[in-house]
Design a protein around this motif. Sequence first.
Motif, short mmCIF file in Angstrom:
data_model
loop_
_atom_site.label_atom_id
_atom_site.label_comp_id
_atom_site.label_asym_id
_atom_site.label_seq_id
_atom_site.Cartn_x
_atom_site.Cartn_y
_atom_site.Cartn_z
N LEU A 23 0.84 -1.20 0.00
CA LEU A 23 0.00 0.00 0.00
C LEU A 23 0.87 1.25 0.00
O LEU A 23 1.96 1.25 0.58
CB LEU A 23 -0.89 0.03 1.24
CG LEU A 23 -2.11 -0.88 1.25
CD1 LEU A 23 -2.75 -0.88 2.64
CD2 LEU A 23 -3.12 -0.44 0.21
N PRO A 24 0.40 2.33 -0.63
CA PRO A 24 1.14 3.58 -0.52
C PRO A 24 1.02 4.12 0.91
O PRO A 24 0.20 3.63 1.68
CB PRO A 24 0.44 4.51 -1.52
CG PRO A 24 -0.92 3.93 -1.70
CD PRO A 24 -0.79 2.45 -1.46
N PRO A 25 1.84 5.11 1.28
CA PRO A 25 1.71 5.69 2.62
C PRO A 25 0.27 6.11 2.90
O PRO A 25 -0.46 6.55 2.00
CB PRO A 25 2.64 6.90 2.58
CG PRO A 25 3.65 6.54 1.54
CD PRO A 25 2.90 5.74 0.50
N TYR A 26 -0.13 5.98 4.15
CA TYR A 26 -1.51 6.22 4.56
C TYR A 26 -2.03 7.58 4.11
O TYR A 26 -3.14 7.70 3.60
CB TYR A 26 -1.62 6.06 6.08
CG TYR A 26 -3.01 6.27 6.62
CD1 TYR A 26 -3.99 5.33 6.41
CD2 TYR A 26 -3.32 7.41 7.35
CE1 TYR A 26 -5.28 5.52 6.91
CE2 TYR A 26 -4.59 7.60 7.86
CZ TYR A 26 -5.56 6.65 7.63
OH TYR A 26 -6.83 6.84 8.13
N ASP A 27 -1.23 8.62 4.29
CA ASP A 27 -1.69 9.97 3.95
C ASP A 27 -1.75 10.22 2.45
O ASP A 27 -2.25 11.25 2.02
CB ASP A 27 -0.85 11.03 4.66
CG ASP A 27 0.63 10.91 4.34
OD1 ASP A 27 1.04 9.95 3.67
OD2 ASP A 27 1.39 11.81 4.76
N GLN A 28 -1.27 9.29 1.63
CA GLN A 28 -1.34 9.44 0.18
C GLN A 28 -2.51 8.68 -0.44
O GLN A 28 -2.72 8.75 -1.65
CB GLN A 28 -0.03 9.00 -0.46
CG GLN A 28 1.13 9.91 -0.15
CD GLN A 28 2.42 9.44 -0.78
OE1 GLN A 28 2.43 8.57 -1.64
NE2 GLN A 28 3.52 10.02 -0.35
#
Length: 160
Positions: free
Chosen positions: A91-96
């Motif tokens: 997964l991409p970073p949470y905030d992205q």
Amino acid sequence: MEKRILLSVFVAGLLVLGITGGGIAGVEPAPWEPEINKLHSIELNIAAIEKRLVKLDGDETLPPGTVNYLNAMENKLGVLDTRLADTLYLLPPYDQLDTETRGEVFISLDAIRTDASGMIDIFSSIAKRMGIEPSPWREILNSIVGRINGYIRPTDTLPK
């Protein structure tokens, strides 16, 4: 005349194909759908383990083979911890993440974190009843909670 009828049938056929083709296209799935499904699977597995632990802890006396049973649960938790690490890596970073995906990821991870945190106390209670101190199962559950806290901060809430 025959050419005109054939042309009309041909044009009508193309129109029908064009209309139904657009209806069949559907909605494109989210690019992270497989990873979200893996998170849901991990969540369900962790919840099932917690349910079995609650039942075991509620028994007046621990049945024979409890240590083996708990070790099997620990092995399953180890596999789930590895699957969680692999999924979070993909997964991409949470905030992205987009808002909808972030909400779904947050709900799954928060449920996993809550169940794992609750299991720490249950495992400790069972270990204490068995005379095993400190609980050898605490490390794997702390790993799961720490992995989730590393991906989303404990103060993060469900996105609006």
